[in-house]
Design an enzyme around this catalytic site. Structure first.
Site: not given
Length: 385
Positions: A89, A341, A371
């Site tokens: 991510c 996302h 994160c």
């Protein structure tokens, strides 16, 4: 050492799966935003020394080094190389760090840091399963690694975080509803228009996942993803949305940019990556924030804008508990629960949003922290110029 600065940052609007970008290949989506950010900054394309792209599912249309393919599709000179990386991510935030480091070392004058993910056309985990079987959470991991760290699905980690920080389902849902409200307000005011770009000349500034109205009763009635008959707290409503999108940031040497008539937008005060507990996975935002603040020589109260990726509401609320921060300064324009996302693109997209927000609010200092699966986190502190 030369000083790296951010010269321009743009992203596409983030589309829902099977939404506005469903018919766009990810390499073309990225090429469009590379063209837009280069043209907006006014840098000659032949002056670009590299393209560094974050992409998580590097398979299918996102395989074979999408950075190089998109650079060629964008019409950049053949002399401009490209490389693709995967820090899950945090991929395009890491691309930004690598770009800044290359400029700081004097290895490059201008670098395009970018990210892309079409979660419609390249399903998540395709690079792990190769399309052969459903993803179980453990496919592709070495058995010896799982003996040492029985790494769970991220949803389970989000549940563990909610339990450890005693975060109620109601608190998670309330933050999620607020994320939509903030994102809708920013979009309705036209604030997203200044940070979004289209693909191949198209321009549709609104993120498709943002809801104008959130029904609290309907949200409360949603079944938890894990253990739906038990005390589960994580639902589709308080987790980030899957999305398609691309984002790009032009990084350059400050003195070279000024000589070329390009106004820098921000400079770096800290660039951080940390490892954290692989079982909780998503709590690295806490030590990453602490380290970034130390590196920048700042206190949390000095920050005007804090952007925490909303992979799950529990991640943001645990961070708020640890730092006792003012929630009004955290994700003021909403987060991934609302706008989506698109994995590899999110880091660069959040930086574009934060820079635009700092400029609109006359803020100076911003922190972006994300994160990352398997227990990592990236953090960046910038000063608006």
């Amino acid at each position: 050492m030369t000083e790296p600065v951010i010269l321009e940052a743009l992203r596409t609007p983030f589309g829902r799966p099977a939404g506005q970008w469903a018919q766009h290949r990810p390499d073309a989506l990225l090429a469009g935003v590379l063209r837009d950010v280069t043209a907006s900054a006014g840098v000659p394309t032949e002056a670009i020394d590299d393209v560094i792209c974050g992409c998580v599912s590097q398979a299918g249309e996102q395989g074979a080094n999408i950075a190089r393919q998109a650079a060629l599709l964008a019409g950049l000179p053949e002399s401009v190389p490209g490389v693709t990386l995967n820090r899950m991510c945090g991929s395009s935030q890491q691309a930004l760090h690598f770009a800044a480091q290359a400029v700081a070392a004097g290895d490059a004058r201008y670098v395009l840091a970018c990210g892309v993910e079409s979660m419609t056309r390249v399903p998540m985990f395709l690079d792990v399963t190769l399309g052969a079987r459903p993803f179980t959470g453990f496919d592709g991991l070495h058995p010896d690694l799982l003996v040492r760290y029985p790494i769970p699905h991220q949803i389970e980690s989000a549940e563990r975080i909610a339990a450890q920080w005693q975060l109620s389902r109601e608190a998670l849902d309330a933050w999620s509803a607020q994320s939509h409200a903030r994102a809708w307000h920013a979009s309705a005011q036209g604030w997203h228009d200044e940070l979004t770009a289209g693909a191949s000349g198209e321009r549709t500034p609104r993120d498709e996942g943002i809801r104008e109205h959130v029904d609290p009763a309907r949200m409360a009635a949603m079944r938890p993803v894990l253990d739906p008959a038990g005390p589960g707290r994580v639902t589709a409503a308080n987790a980030s949305q899957l999305a398609d999108g691309a984002a790009a940031i032009l990084v350059g040497d400050r003195q070279q940019a000024l000589a070329d008539g390009i106004r820098p937008r921000a400079r770096f005060l800290a660039r951080v990556v940390v490892g954290s507990d692989p079982l909780l996975q998503l709590t690295g935002v806490i030590p990453a924030t602490e380290r970034a603040l130390r590196q920048a020589g700042l206190a949390l109260a000095d920050l005007d804008w804090i952007e925490i990726n909303e992979a799950f509401a529990s991640v943001v609320l645990a961070w708020l508990r640890e730092f006792d921060a003012d929630p009004r300064r955290v994700n003021p324009w909403g987060g991934a629960i609302a706008h989506g996302h698109p994995l590899g693109a999110t880091g660069a997209g959040l930086m574009a949003k934060m820079l635009s927000g700092l400029e609109r609010t006359d803020g100076t200092l911003g922190l972006q922290v994300m994160c990352i699966g398997h227990g990592m986190a990236t953090a960046t502190v910038v000063e608006r110029l």
